[in-house]
Design a protein around this motif. Structure first.
Motif, PDB file in Angstrom:
ATOM      1  N   THR A  72       0.839  -1.187   0.000  1.00  0.00           N
ATOM      2  CA  THR A  72       0.000   0.000   0.000  1.00  0.00           C
ATOM      3  C   THR A  72       0.882   1.247   0.000  1.00  0.00           C
ATOM      4  O   THR A  72       2.099   1.165   0.145  1.00  0.00           O
ATOM      5  CB  THR A  72      -0.905   0.009   1.241  1.00  0.00           C
ATOM      6  N   TYR A  73       0.271   2.415  -0.137  1.00  0.00           N
ATOM      7  CA  TYR A  73       1.032   3.659  -0.144  1.00  0.00           C
ATOM      8  C   TYR A  73       1.819   3.865   1.155  1.00  0.00           C
ATOM      9  O   TYR A  73       2.990   4.234   1.105  1.00  0.00           O
ATOM     10  CB  TYR A  73       0.131   4.854  -0.427  1.00  0.00           C
ATOM     11  N   PRO A  74       1.235   3.627   2.316  1.00  0.00           N
ATOM     12  CA  PRO A  74       2.047   3.762   3.539  1.00  0.00           C
ATOM     13  C   PRO A  74       3.237   2.793   3.568  1.00  0.00           C
ATOM     14  O   PRO A  74       4.313   3.146   4.048  1.00  0.00           O
ATOM     15  CB  PRO A  74       1.067   3.469   4.670  1.00  0.00           C
ATOM     16  N   ASP A  75       3.048   1.582   3.037  1.00  0.00           N
ATOM     17  CA  ASP A  75       4.159   0.636   2.964  1.00  0.00           C
ATOM     18  C   ASP A  75       5.247   1.139   2.027  1.00  0.00           C
ATOM     19  O   ASP A  75       6.440   1.022   2.313  1.00  0.00           O
ATOM     20  CB  ASP A  75       3.682  -0.741   2.494  1.00  0.00           C
ATOM     21  N   ASP A  76       4.840   1.705   0.886  1.00  0.00           N
ATOM     22  CA  ASP A  76       5.812   2.263  -0.049  1.00  0.00           C
ATOM     23  C   ASP A  76       6.591   3.406   0.590  1.00  0.00           C
ATOM     24  O   ASP A  76       7.815   3.502   0.425  1.00  0.00           O
ATOM     25  CB  ASP A  76       5.117   2.765  -1.317  1.00  0.00           C
ATOM     26  N   LEU A  77       5.910   4.266   1.316  1.00  0.00           N
ATOM     27  CA  LEU A  77       6.589   5.377   1.991  1.00  0.00           C
ATOM     28  C   LEU A  77       7.586   4.866   3.024  1.00  0.00           C
ATOM     29  O   LEU A  77       8.709   5.373   3.130  1.00  0.00           O
ATOM     30  CB  LEU A  77       5.568   6.309   2.645  1.00  0.00           C
ATOM     31  N   ARG A  78       7.199   3.852   3.770  1.00  0.00           N
ATOM     32  CA  ARG A  78       8.092   3.276   4.782  1.00  0.00           C
ATOM     33  C   ARG A  78       9.323   2.663   4.123  1.00  0.00           C
ATOM     34  O   ARG A  78      10.459   2.858   4.594  1.00  0.00           O
ATOM     35  CB  ARG A  78       7.343   2.215   5.594  1.00  0.00           C
ATOM     36  N   VAL A  79       9.144   1.955   3.023  1.00  0.00           N
ATOM     37  CA  VAL A  79      10.267   1.346   2.316  1.00  0.00           C
ATOM     38  C   VAL A  79      11.207   2.431   1.789  1.00  0.00           C
ATOM     39  O   VAL A  79      12.433   2.308   1.876  1.00  0.00           O
ATOM     40  CB  VAL A  79       9.745   0.447   1.172  1.00  0.00           C
ATOM     41  N   MET A  80      10.650   3.508   1.263  1.00  0.00           N
ATOM     42  CA  MET A  80      11.474   4.604   0.743  1.00  0.00           C
ATOM     43  C   MET A  80      12.244   5.296   1.863  1.00  0.00           C
ATOM     44  O   MET A  80      13.436   5.597   1.717  1.00  0.00           O
ATOM     45  CB  MET A  80      10.601   5.617   0.005  1.00  0.00           C
ATOM     46  N   GLN A  81      11.584   5.540   2.980  1.00  0.00           N
ATOM     47  CA  GLN A  81      12.260   6.172   4.121  1.00  0.00           C
ATOM     48  C   GLN A  81      13.390   5.297   4.633  1.00  0.00           C
ATOM     49  O   GLN A  81      14.490   5.797   4.937  1.00  0.00           O
ATOM     50  CB  GLN A  81      11.253   6.451   5.234  1.00  0.00           C
ATOM     51  N   ASN A  82      13.167   3.994   4.721  1.00  0.00           N
ATOM     52  CA  ASN A  82      14.216   3.080   5.191  1.00  0.00           C
ATOM     53  C   ASN A  82      15.396   3.040   4.227  1.00  0.00           C
ATOM     54  O   ASN A  82      16.551   2.994   4.662  1.00  0.00           O
ATOM     55  CB  ASN A  82      13.653   1.674   5.394  1.00  0.00           C
ATOM     56  N   ALA A  83      15.113   3.064   2.926  1.00  0.00           N
ATOM     57  CA  ALA A  83      16.187   3.009   1.935  1.00  0.00           C
ATOM     58  C   ALA A  83      17.080   4.240   2.032  1.00  0.00           C
ATOM     59  O   ALA A  83      18.313   4.131   1.973  1.00  0.00           O
ATOM     60  CB  ALA A  83      15.599   2.879   0.533  1.00  0.00           C
ATOM     61  N   ILE A  84      16.478   5.413   2.199  1.00  0.00           N
ATOM     62  CA  ILE A  84      17.270   6.646   2.294  1.00  0.00           C
ATOM     63  C   ILE A  84      18.001   6.703   3.634  1.00  0.00           C
ATOM     64  O   ILE A  84      19.177   7.062   3.699  1.00  0.00           O
ATOM     65  CB  ILE A  84      16.367   7.876   2.094  1.00  0.00           C
ATOM     66  N   SER A  85      17.335   6.341   4.707  1.00  0.00           N
ATOM     67  CA  SER A  85      17.952   6.404   6.039  1.00  0.00           C
ATOM     68  C   SER A  85      19.134   5.454   6.172  1.00  0.00           C
ATOM     69  O   SER A  85      20.124   5.773   6.835  1.00  0.00           O
ATOM     70  CB  SER A  85      16.926   6.077   7.114  1.00  0.00           C
ATOM     71  N   GLN A  86      19.051   4.291   5.560  1.00  0.00           N
ATOM     72  CA  GLN A  86      20.150   3.335   5.644  1.00  0.00           C
ATOM     73  C   GLN A  86      21.350   3.792   4.828  1.00  0.00           C
ATOM     74  O   GLN A  86      22.490   3.605   5.232  1.00  0.00           O
ATOM     75  CB  GLN A  86      19.701   1.960   5.149  1.00  0.00           C
ATOM     76  N   ARG A  87      21.089   4.401   3.683  1.00  0.00           N
ATOM     77  CA  ARG A  87      22.202   4.823   2.823  1.00  0.00           C
ATOM     78  C   ARG A  87      22.824   6.139   3.281  1.00  0.00           C
ATOM     79  O   ARG A  87      24.033   6.327   3.176  1.00  0.00           O
ATOM     80  CB  ARG A  87      21.714   4.939   1.385  1.00  0.00           C
ATOM     81  N   PHE A  88      21.994   7.058   3.773  1.00  0.00           N
ATOM     82  CA  PHE A  88      22.470   8.377   4.207  1.00  0.00           C
ATOM     83  C   PHE A  88      21.942   8.671   5.611  1.00  0.00           C
ATOM     84  O   PHE A  88      20.923   9.355   5.767  1.00  0.00           O
ATOM     85  CB  PHE A  88      21.999   9.469   3.236  1.00  0.00           C
ATOM     86  N   PRO A  89      22.606   8.187   6.635  1.00  0.00           N
ATOM     87  CA  PRO A  89      22.097   8.378   7.994  1.00  0.00           C
ATOM     88  C   PRO A  89      22.158   9.832   8.473  1.00  0.00           C
ATOM     89  O   PRO A  89      21.396  10.219   9.356  1.00  0.00           O
ATOM     90  CB  PRO A  89      22.982   7.484   8.845  1.00  0.00           C
ATOM     91  N   ASN A  90      23.035  10.658   7.886  1.00  0.00           N
ATOM     92  CA  ASN A  90      23.149  12.053   8.329  1.00  0.00           C
ATOM     93  C   ASN A  90      22.204  12.988   7.586  1.00  0.00           C
ATOM     94  O   ASN A  90      22.175  14.178   7.853  1.00  0.00           O
ATOM     95  CB  ASN A  90      24.597  12.544   8.188  1.00  0.00           C
ATOM     96  N   VAL A  91      21.412  12.474   6.667  1.00  0.00           N
ATOM     97  CA  VAL A  91      20.473  13.282   5.894  1.00  0.00           C
ATOM     98  C   VAL A  91      19.074  13.084   6.469  1.00  0.00           C
ATOM     99  O   VAL A  91      18.653  11.961   6.730  1.00  0.00           O
ATOM    100  CB  VAL A  91      20.504  12.875   4.402  1.00  0.00           C
ATOM    101  N   SER A  92      18.361  14.193   6.661  1.00  0.00           N
ATOM    102  CA  SER A  92      16.990  14.074   7.177  1.00  0.00           C
ATOM    103  C   SER A  92      16.004  14.157   6.018  1.00  0.00           C
ATOM    104  O   SER A  92      16.206  14.885   5.050  1.00  0.00           O
ATOM    105  CB  SER A  92      16.706  15.167   8.198  1.00  0.00           C
ATOM    106  N   ILE A  93      14.938  13.412   6.161  1.00  0.00           N
ATOM    107  CA  ILE A  93      13.892  13.382   5.135  1.00  0.00           C
ATOM    108  C   ILE A  93      12.850  14.431   5.496  1.00  0.00           C
ATOM    109  O   ILE A  93      12.222  14.351   6.548  1.00  0.00           O
ATOM    110  CB  ILE A  93      13.253  11.986   5.047  1.00  0.00           C
ATOM    111  N   THR A  94      12.693  15.420   4.615  1.00  0.00           N
ATOM    112  CA  THR A  94      11.700  16.461   4.854  1.00  0.00           C
ATOM    113  C   THR A  94      10.312  15.965   4.483  1.00  0.00           C
ATOM    114  O   THR A  94       9.373  16.055   5.264  1.00  0.00           O
ATOM    115  CB  THR A  94      12.043  17.730   4.046  1.00  0.00           C
ATOM    116  N   SER A  95      10.187  15.449   3.259  1.00  0.00           N
ATOM    117  CA  SER A  95       8.883  14.948   2.828  1.00  0.00           C
ATOM    118  C   SER A  95       9.052  13.968   1.674  1.00  0.00           C
ATOM    119  O   SER A  95      10.013  14.041   0.906  1.00  0.00           O
ATOM    120  CB  SER A  95       7.966  16.096   2.401  1.00  0.00           C
TER     121      SER A  95
END
Length: 129
Positions: free
Chosen positions: A56-79
């Motif tokens: 679902t869309y919330p699952d897709d958002l969670r997967v995207m947030q995890n992918a960015i957070s794992q690769r760039f831990p010092n970068v914050s996700i705004t939206s």
């Protein structure tokens, strides 16, 4: 000679008729679809919203947030916003990040998103704050 040929032909027809009338002993190995109300369509198209494997869309958002957070831990996700096949992602890098590093983060985030959620075209914007 003609008589013996007729007898032989009659015998062959009689034997084939007897063989055709015998009860066949075989099992039917056909599988029916599950009773999901969609006539088995969820088994043939696993990415349709009807199946349990569909994200679902919330699952897709969670997967995207995890992918960015794992690769760039010092970068914050705004939206992260989804609009059809496009994912608009805004990231904040640390304040004193160089323009070359910002571009590397942008490209790396786009690659990570393409791998984690390949059905979306990622439009990534990175700002230093």
């Amino acid at each position: 000679m003609l008589r013996s040929l007729a007898v032989l032909l009659s015998a062959a027809l009689a034997l084939s008729g007897i063989a055709a009338c015998q009860q066949q002993k075989f099992t039917k190995n056909s599988a029916t679809h599950t009773r999901d109300g969609a006539l088995g369509i969820t088994e043939t198209n696993p990415n349709m919203p009807l199946s349990a494997s569909f994200r679902t869309y919330p699952d897709d958002l969670r997967v995207m947030q995890n992918a960015i957070s794992q690769r760039f831990p010092n970068v914050s996700i705004t939206s992260i916003s989804l609009n059809g096949p496009t994912a608009y992602v805004r990231l904040n890098a640390p304040a004193h990040t160089s323009p070359e590093e910002i571009e590397r983060i942008r490209q790396g985030a786009a690659e990570a998103l393409a791998f984690a959620a390949p059905r979306y075209n990622a439009n990534v914007t990175v700002t230093a704050k």
